[in-house]
Design a protein around this motif. Structure first.
Motif, PDB file in Angstrom:
ATOM      1  N   LYS A 366       0.676  -1.176  -0.049  1.00  0.00           N
ATOM      2  CA  LYS A 366       0.076   0.072   0.055  1.00  0.00           C
ATOM      3  C   LYS A 366       0.885   1.212   0.043  1.00  0.00           C
ATOM      4  N   VAL A 367       0.260   2.473  -0.445  1.00  0.00           N
ATOM      5  CA  VAL A 367       0.849   3.632  -0.596  1.00  0.00           C
ATOM      6  C   VAL A 367       0.072   4.628   0.025  1.00  0.00           C
ATOM      7  N   GLU A 368       0.539   5.344   1.000  1.00  0.00           N
ATOM      8  CA  GLU A 368      -0.281   6.198   1.847  1.00  0.00           C
ATOM      9  C   GLU A 368      -0.035   7.723   1.318  1.00  0.00           C
ATOM     10  N   ILE A 369      -0.947   8.544   1.032  1.00  0.00           N
ATOM     11  CA  ILE A 369      -0.568   9.970   0.471  1.00  0.00           C
ATOM     12  C   ILE A 369      -1.674  10.570   0.786  1.00  0.00           C
ATOM     13  N   PHE A 370      -1.490  11.930   1.258  1.00  0.00           N
ATOM     14  CA  PHE A 370      -2.645  12.943   1.340  1.00  0.00           C
ATOM     15  C   PHE A 370      -3.819  12.390   2.085  1.00  0.00           C
ATOM     16  N   GLY A 371      -3.697  11.622   3.124  1.00  0.00           N
ATOM     17  CA  GLY A 371      -4.824  11.312   3.726  1.00  0.00           C
ATOM     18  C   GLY A 371      -5.584   9.924   3.280  1.00  0.00           C
ATOM     19  N   GLN A 372      -4.919   9.496   2.290  1.00  0.00           N
ATOM     20  CA  GLN A 372      -5.506   8.170   1.477  1.00  0.00           C
ATOM     21  C   GLN A 372      -4.305   6.840   1.524  1.00  0.00           C
ATOM     22  N   SER A 373      -4.950   5.858   1.817  1.00  0.00           N
ATOM     23  CA  SER A 373      -4.190   4.560   1.774  1.00  0.00           C
ATOM     24  C   SER A 373      -4.634   3.790   0.431  1.00  0.00           C
ATOM     25  N   ILE A 374      -3.750   3.777  -0.472  1.00  0.00           N
ATOM     26  CA  ILE A 374      -4.101   3.017  -1.728  1.00  0.00           C
ATOM     27  C   ILE A 374      -3.492   1.534  -1.673  1.00  0.00           C
ATOM     28  N   VAL A 375      -4.276   0.616  -1.634  1.00  0.00           N
ATOM     29  CA  VAL A 375      -3.791  -0.971  -1.485  1.00  0.00           C
ATOM     30  C   VAL A 375      -3.607  -1.525  -2.920  1.00  0.00           C
ATOM     31  N   PHE A 376      -2.544  -2.028  -3.240  1.00  0.00           N
ATOM     32  CA  PHE A 376      -2.159  -2.491  -4.499  1.00  0.00           C
ATOM     33  C   PHE A 376      -2.361  -4.265  -4.385  1.00  0.00           C
ATOM     34  N   LYS A 377      -2.779  -4.687  -5.427  1.00  0.00           N
ATOM     35  CA  LYS A 377      -2.889  -6.199  -5.470  1.00  0.00           C
ATOM     36  C   LYS A 377      -1.772  -7.009  -5.543  1.00  0.00           C
ATOM     37  N   GLU A 378      -0.816  -6.259  -6.193  1.00  0.00           N
ATOM     38  CA  GLU A 378       0.435  -6.778  -6.278  1.00  0.00           C
ATOM     39  C   GLU A 378       1.652  -5.924  -6.762  1.00  0.00           C
ATOM     40  N   LYS A 379       2.961  -6.090  -6.064  1.00  0.00           N
ATOM     41  CA  LYS A 379       3.921  -5.321  -6.514  1.00  0.00           C
ATOM     42  C   LYS A 379       5.130  -6.435  -6.853  1.00  0.00           C
ATOM     43  N   LYS A 380       5.532  -6.079  -8.155  1.00  0.00           N
ATOM     44  CA  LYS A 380       6.365  -7.072  -8.597  1.00  0.00           C
ATOM     45  C   LYS A 380       7.825  -6.303  -9.005  1.00  0.00           C
ATOM     46  N   ILE A 381       9.009  -6.934  -8.462  1.00  0.00           N
ATOM     47  CA  ILE A 381      10.342  -6.238  -8.775  1.00  0.00           C
ATOM     48  C   ILE A 381      11.205  -7.424  -9.700  1.00  0.00           C
ATOM     49  N   ASN A 382      11.556  -6.893 -10.664  1.00  0.00           N
ATOM     50  CA  ASN A 382      12.351  -7.721 -11.573  1.00  0.00           C
ATOM     51  C   ASN A 382      13.885  -7.139 -11.459  1.00  0.00           C
ATOM     52  N   TYR A 383      14.878  -7.930 -11.027  1.00  0.00           N
ATOM     53  CA  TYR A 383      16.159  -7.602 -10.900  1.00  0.00           C
ATOM     54  C   TYR A 383      16.840  -8.305 -12.059  1.00  0.00           C
ATOM     55  N   TYR A 384      17.590  -7.626 -13.024  1.00  0.00           N
ATOM     56  CA  TYR A 384      18.045  -8.224 -14.129  1.00  0.00           C
ATOM     57  C   TYR A 384      19.409  -8.452 -14.088  1.00  0.00           C
ATOM     58  N   ASN A 385      19.999  -9.689 -14.771  1.00  0.00           N
ATOM     59  CA  ASN A 385      21.432  -9.971 -14.857  1.00  0.00           C
ATOM     60  C   ASN A 385      21.950 -10.030 -13.283  1.00  0.00           C
ATOM     61  N   ALA A 386      21.202 -10.876 -12.571  1.00  0.00           N
ATOM     62  CA  ALA A 386      21.774 -11.109 -11.259  1.00  0.00           C
ATOM     63  C   ALA A 386      22.638 -12.571 -10.987  1.00  0.00           C
ATOM     64  N   VAL A 387      23.513 -12.603 -10.152  1.00  0.00           N
ATOM     65  CA  VAL A 387      24.494 -13.632  -9.905  1.00  0.00           C
ATOM     66  C   VAL A 387      24.568 -13.954  -8.309  1.00  0.00           C
ATOM     67  N   VAL A 388      24.526 -15.045  -7.785  1.00  0.00           N
ATOM     68  CA  VAL A 388      24.772 -15.195  -6.379  1.00  0.00           C
ATOM     69  C   VAL A 388      25.975 -14.901  -6.212  1.00  0.00           C
ATOM     70  N   ASP A 389      26.086 -13.747  -4.911  1.00  0.00           N
ATOM     71  CA  ASP A 389      27.272 -13.518  -4.350  1.00  0.00           C
ATOM     72  C   ASP A 389      27.941 -14.760  -3.506  1.00  0.00           C
ATOM     73  N   ASN A 390      29.279 -15.057  -3.371  1.00  0.00           N
ATOM     74  CA  ASN A 390      29.942 -15.841  -2.414  1.00  0.00           C
ATOM     75  C   ASN A 390      29.214 -17.193  -2.776  1.00  0.00           C
ATOM     76  N   LYS A 391      29.185 -17.558  -4.187  1.00  0.00           N
ATOM     77  CA  LYS A 391      28.554 -18.802  -4.698  1.00  0.00           C
ATOM     78  C   LYS A 391      28.814 -20.092  -3.660  1.00  0.00           C
ATOM     79  N   GLU A 392      30.110 -20.387  -3.490  1.00  0.00           N
ATOM     80  CA  GLU A 392      30.528 -21.529  -2.936  1.00  0.00           C
ATOM     81  C   GLU A 392      29.920 -21.780  -1.532  1.00  0.00           C
ATOM     82  N   LYS A 393      30.148 -20.426  -0.777  1.00  0.00           N
ATOM     83  CA  LYS A 393      29.416 -20.805   0.668  1.00  0.00           C
ATOM     84  C   LYS A 393      28.039 -20.898   0.681  1.00  0.00           C
ATOM     85  N   THR A 394      27.221 -20.110  -0.343  1.00  0.00           N
ATOM     86  CA  THR A 394      25.687 -20.493  -0.584  1.00  0.00           C
ATOM     87  C   THR A 394      25.511 -22.039  -0.969  1.00  0.00           C
ATOM     88  N   LEU A 395      26.184 -22.383  -1.711  1.00  0.00           N
ATOM     89  CA  LEU A 395      26.073 -23.773  -2.222  1.00  0.00           C
ATOM     90  C   LEU A 395      26.174 -24.779  -0.824  1.00  0.00           C
TER      91      LEU A 395
END
Length: 428
Positions: A366-395
């Motif tokens: 939700k976003v709150e602004i000027f006395g109103q609270s607007i609720v969204f069905k969905e918020k989606k974030i796409n991170y492009y060209n991502a790789v795992v940091d410290n791959k060996e430790k994560t594995l």
């Protein structure tokens, strides 16, 4: 019929007439006939009581000295009894025209007045009654002295009300924008200025006031303001600023009577300078954005005194979502909580050396602004060209983890050039 001195006295009262001559503060005495009326009423003979009462009133009415041209009329209620003098025919007033004589005592607060006419004008201009004392009052019907009051009484001179407001509209020559309904009426008189306004209009959102100088027509002034109830309303403030913007433009402006489309006032010049116009146009731009958002999201904003940086960011979110466009940017790192599930080949995905698309989905953001609270069905974030940091430790973490364990996995962009992200807010 009137009886002797031992008859009952009925209380004093004031009355108002409508084209009739009134006797006020009069003592009335009624004989035992009234006792008969009351006795009939106590016995339940209402018709008999009414007949007796009607007979008494008719007899009393005929007692007027100028009968049959004039008669007395009794009015009895819970407040007391009053008498009116009523003309019996159309010729009565012509034959005995009513007139009076009052000797006033002017109180100190009105000593400035040269005569009674000045006081009447003062009362009219300020729409207030003038309260005076009277040393004596005499009322005549023709040459007949109908009533005389010698004791000092208070007299209120009730001034005539201002004319009723007239429905009007305000138009501009070079634009379709207008104020389409204004109940304009005289509300005040201040020195040489007649103040016309729609401030008495019920539910008025904008108050337009016109000050007309009776001595110098070129000194007329126009003022507009938002009604107190709508001071933080987007739509009303937008309309006011558009009015100010158009007033500052070239072309004819006019106040028009709606009934017959006649021009009440026409002018061209205004004293709004270029700097003010630029500020007004900037304000209009922001208010138009907010007005569009109100309609799309079905809300009514409350305008703040100051718009913050967070407000600006939230406005951007609302506009991007409305237009189905993403908010874009770059990232340097990303930490994601992953639930271990061996069926999804998570280790294989982590072990890749090429950049991947990491998608994060949030529900009920939700976003709150000027006395109103607007609720969204969905918020989606796409991170492009991502790789795992410290791959060996994560594995190693995944190797010893069981299904349903939650592990924090850190991602970084493949390089500093390919490190973009997109955020989508879905409302509908």
């Amino acid at each position: 019929m009137l009886g002797p001195k031992d008859n009952k006295s009925i209380s004093k009262n004031k009355t108002e007439g409508n084209g009739n001559v009134n006797i006020q503060n009069s003592n009335i005495k009624i004989n035992k006939g009234m006792d008969e009326v009351l006795e009939l009423a106590r016995e339940g003979d209402n018709i008999g009581a009414l007949r007796k009462m009607g007979m008494l009133q008719r007899c009393f009415g005929a007692m007027h000295p100028l009968y049959p041209d004039f008669r007395y009329s009794l009015n009895m209620n819970e407040k007391g009894v009053s008498i009116k003098v009523v003309g019996n025919n159309e010729e009565a007033i012509k034959k005995y025209p009513p007139h009076g004589n009052i000797k006033f005592i002017i109180p100190d607060e009105y000593k400035w007045a040269k005569n009674i006419n000045e006081l009447i004008v003062y009362g009219y201009e300020n729409q207030i009654p003038i309260k005076l004392k009277a040393e004596g009052i005499k009322l005549w019907l023709g040459e007949y002295l109908m009533e005389e009051f010698k004791s000092v009484s208070e007299v209120n001179i009730i001034t005539k009300k201002f004319p009723q407001p007239i429905p009007m509209k305000f138009e501009f020559q070079n634009t379709s924008f207008k104020l389409d309904y204004l109940e304009m009426g005289l509300v005040r008189i201040e020195n040489d200025y007649l103040i016309l306004s729609n401030e008495m209009q019920e539910g008025a959102k904008l108050i337009l006031s016109l000050s007309i100088n009776r001595s110098n027509i070129s000194d007329d002034r126009l003022n507009i303001k938002v009604s107190e109830k709508y001071i933080d309303n987007v739509e009303v403030n937008l309309k006011m600023n558009k009015f100010l913007s158009n007033i500052g433009q070239e072309g004819v402006k006019k106040l028009v009577v709606l009934k017959d489309d006649s021009e009440f006032m026409v002018f061209s010049d205004s004293n709004i300078n270029y700097t003010n116009i630029r500020g007004i146009e900037k304000e209009i731009g922001l208010l138009e954005r907010l007005y569009v958002l109100e309609k799309y999201y079905g809300v009514v904003f409350t305008l703040p005194e100051k718009i913050t940086e967070d407000d600006c960011e939230n406005l951007l979110v609302l506009e991007k979502s409305m237009n189905n466009k993403p908010i874009t940017g770059t990232y340097s790192k990303l930490t994601v909580s992953l639930t271990v599930n061996s069926n999804f080949n998570q280790i294989e995905a982590i072990n890749k050396d090429i950049g991947q698309n990491v998608e994060c989905v949030f529900i009920g953001e939700k976003v709150e602004i000027f006395g109103q609270s607007i609720v969204f069905k969905e918020k989606k974030i796409n991170y492009y060209n991502a790789v795992v940091d410290n791959k060996e430790k994560t594995l190693k973490k995944f190797e010893f983890a069981d299904d349903c364990d939650v592990l924090n996995v850190k991602f970084i962009p493949l390089d500093k050039i390919n490190n973009s992200f997109e955020v989508y807010y879905k409302f509908k």
